[in-house]
Design a protein around this motif. Structure first.
Motif, mmCIF file in Angstrom:
data_model
loop_
_atom_site.group_PDB
_atom_site.id
_atom_site.type_symbol
_atom_site.label_atom_id
_atom_site.label_comp_id
_atom_site.label_asym_id
_atom_site.label_seq_id
_atom_site.Cartn_x
_atom_site.Cartn_y
_atom_site.Cartn_z
ATOM 1 N N LEU A 455 0.660 -1.205 0.077
ATOM 2 C CA LEU A 455 0.075 0.105 0.059
ATOM 3 C C LEU A 455 0.922 1.239 -0.074
ATOM 4 O O LEU A 455 0.456 2.234 -0.719
ATOM 5 C CB LEU A 455 -1.002 0.060 1.187
ATOM 6 N N GLU A 468 -7.739 6.647 -0.281
ATOM 7 C CA GLU A 468 -7.696 5.137 -0.505
ATOM 8 C C GLU A 468 -6.711 4.531 0.081
ATOM 9 O O GLU A 468 -6.873 3.413 0.637
ATOM 10 C CB GLU A 468 -7.309 5.030 -2.056
ATOM 11 N N GLY A 472 -7.716 1.532 3.156
ATOM 12 C CA GLY A 472 -7.140 0.145 2.779
ATOM 13 C C GLY A 472 -6.211 -0.432 4.364
ATOM 14 O O GLY A 472 -6.299 -1.438 4.611
#
Length: 519
Positions: A455, A468, A472
């Motif tokens: 990520l 985002e 996550g």
């Protein structure tokens, strides 16, 4: 006339003789009386001494009876240990006395009576928490082999080269007395056997890793019975995580959560650090394992310059027992096998919405790269503190060059923190995690490093925006907060299964509204 005079003379002589006889008789009576008086006095003195001796003997018997009765009451102590022992920061006797607090008298558990099969000498290896779990394993093994355990020897040859003895870190007397109803523990071998060991006449061996208790019954016990003393070295990870008798598992917990109490000096300083932190509100402990030894051992060099990479590589080759020499740092990082860097840690904490103003206590040694590597974390969370900033040089003078004692201080603060975040699943992270579970499943954020690295790389490359990325991270860690879980069991691969001391579920009491889940 003559006869008359003679009669008077005889009467006079007779009277003198009579008088002498009377006087003699009186003297004899007086002497006899004096003898009787002396005998009476001597008799009285003897009687008085006898009475005094009888009083003392009776008092001694009564006192000893009271002690025995109090000791017998200790039988109620044992079960309490595994039903939720209070926090390490409960009031100690010496603190209670200074505060004039009434503390109930200590009641020792009764000694366990058993036929002693011999003596077990152990030498631990590694850092503080690696040795801590090994000690707990050896306590359980000694108990189930019916042998006498000698107070363990700590590692002085590891990377940290800490000269501390057991009694410099742990309260040795408490360790011995608190386990006396399970296993006999001595500070040293009896003189005759000690001499034999010093002369090198001792059977020394490392036990097989991840063995169950039957291995010790079948392989180690016969050796102890044969040689009377067996010396086990390299004692870390020698007892299996799973499929052990329930009472053995509980004894491992009891040794860890009660018997291994730090020295009063370390405990007191830990309480002081916690008080200083609490004065300014809640605090998070960050076990930032970005230290030189960890990076050299793991081969992780993310963010390091060329000179630092070379330095870490030289160090890895300098230690022959670090078997892995050629390491691909990038590949290892993507597999989640590297500790998070300070920069990666700052992004992760921000993504989890950790309060910008929370105090963050850094539980670690010197961070490799120093201020250059810590700047991004300090910018995101300005209230960074360490034991060195909270305490004065005089407070820490005793602990200098004693890394295990410094680690013990960090351990205590970690237990009491509102949130505990380890950036690598090393021995301290695992043992603290398990201890916080035991204290009531205190919030411990267990980072999924493999997912985080993926990520973070997407965010820094622009593939993900902040929202985002943050979503996550939160979703991935929603069930990784130290909540009740089942320990992962992989019978053929014990190194890959969950570590007993990270989640000693046999000793835990999950609440009714928090059922066990499987991660």
């Amino acid at each position: 006339m003559y006869e008359s005079n003679m009669c008077r003379l005889e009467d006079k002589n007779r009277n003198k003789i009579k008088a002498r006889f009377v006087i003699g008789t009186m003297g004899l009576k007086k002497r006899l009386s004096e003898i009787r008086v002396d005998k009476f006095r001597n008799s009285m003195r003897s009687s008085s001494k006898m009475k005094m001796w009888l009083i003392r003997a009776t008092t001694t018997v009564l006192l000893w009876t009271c002690v025995v009765q109090l000791t017998a009451l200790g039988g109620t102590w044992g079960p309490r240990v595994l039903k939720g022992w209070p926090s390490c920061f409960s009031v100690d006797d010496h603190v209670a006395k200074s505060l004039d607090i009434a503390v109930p008298a200590k009641v020792l558990p009764p000694k366990r009576v058993y036929k002693n099969n011999g003596y077990l000498v152990v030498s631990c290896n590694g850092g503080l928490n690696q040795m801590r779990s090994a000690i707990c394993d050896m306590v359980a093994i000694a108990r189930y082999l019916n042998v006498t355990l000698i107070v363990p020897e700590l590692d002085k040859t590891s990377f940290w080269a800490d000269p501390s003895e057991f009694q410099d870190i742990f309260d040795v007397d408490h360790f011995i007395t608190s386990l006396r109803d399970e296993v006999r523990v001595l500070k040293q071998l009896p003189p005759r056997l000690k001499t034999r060991v010093e002369l090198g006449h001792v059977h020394t061996m490392p036990p097989v890793s991840w063995s169950d208790i039957s291995y010790y019954h079948n392989q180690i016990l016969p050796l102890i019975q044969k040689f009377k003393v067996v010396h086990l070295n390299r004692t870390d990870a020698r007892l299996a995580n799973n499929f052990q008798p329930l009472e053995l598992q509980k004894l491992r917990c009891r040794a860890n959560f009660d018997a291994l109490r730090f020295t009063p000096q370390i405990e007191d300083l830990g309480k002081r650090v916690v008080r200083l932190l609490r004065q300014n509100g809640p605090f998070l402990v960050l076990h930032l394992r970005y230290e030189m030894d960890m990076l050299a051992f793991s081969g992780c060099t993310q963010g390091c310059n060329t000179e630092e990479v070379e330095e870490l590589t030289r160090m890895r080759y300098a230690y022959p027992w670090w078997k892995e020499k050629i390491i691909n740092s990038e590949l290892k990082r993507k597999d989640g096998l590297c500790p998070l860097t300070p920069e990666e840690t700052a992004l992760t904490l921000k993504a989890l919405d950790i309060d910008h103003d929370i105090q963050i206590y850094i539980a670690a040694g010197e961070i490799y790269g120093g201020k250059r590597r810590m700047d991004s974390l300090a910018e995101a969370f300005p209230k960074l503190v360490r034991k060195e900033t909270l305490l004065g040089p005089d407070d820490l003078q005793y602990f200098q060059n004693h890394s295990s004692q410094m680690a013990a201080l960090d351990y205590l603060v970690s237990l009491e923190s509102d949130i505990f975040v380890p950036t690598y699943d090393g021995n301290m992270a695992k043992v603290v995690e398990g201890h916080r579970r035991f204290l009531g499943f205190k919030k411990t954020i267990l980072l999924d490093r493999r997912l985080l690295v993926e990520l973070i790389d997407k965010y820094t490359s622009g593939s993900l925006n902040w929202d985002e990325f943050s979503s996550g991270v939160k979703e991935a860690h929603a069930q990784r907060m130290g909540n009740p879980t089942k320990r992962l069991v992989i019978p053929d691969r014990p190194k890959e299964e969950d570590y007993f001391y990270a989640n000693p579920e046999e000793c835990l009491q999950p609440s009714d509204d928090e059922p066990l889940s499987i991660m």
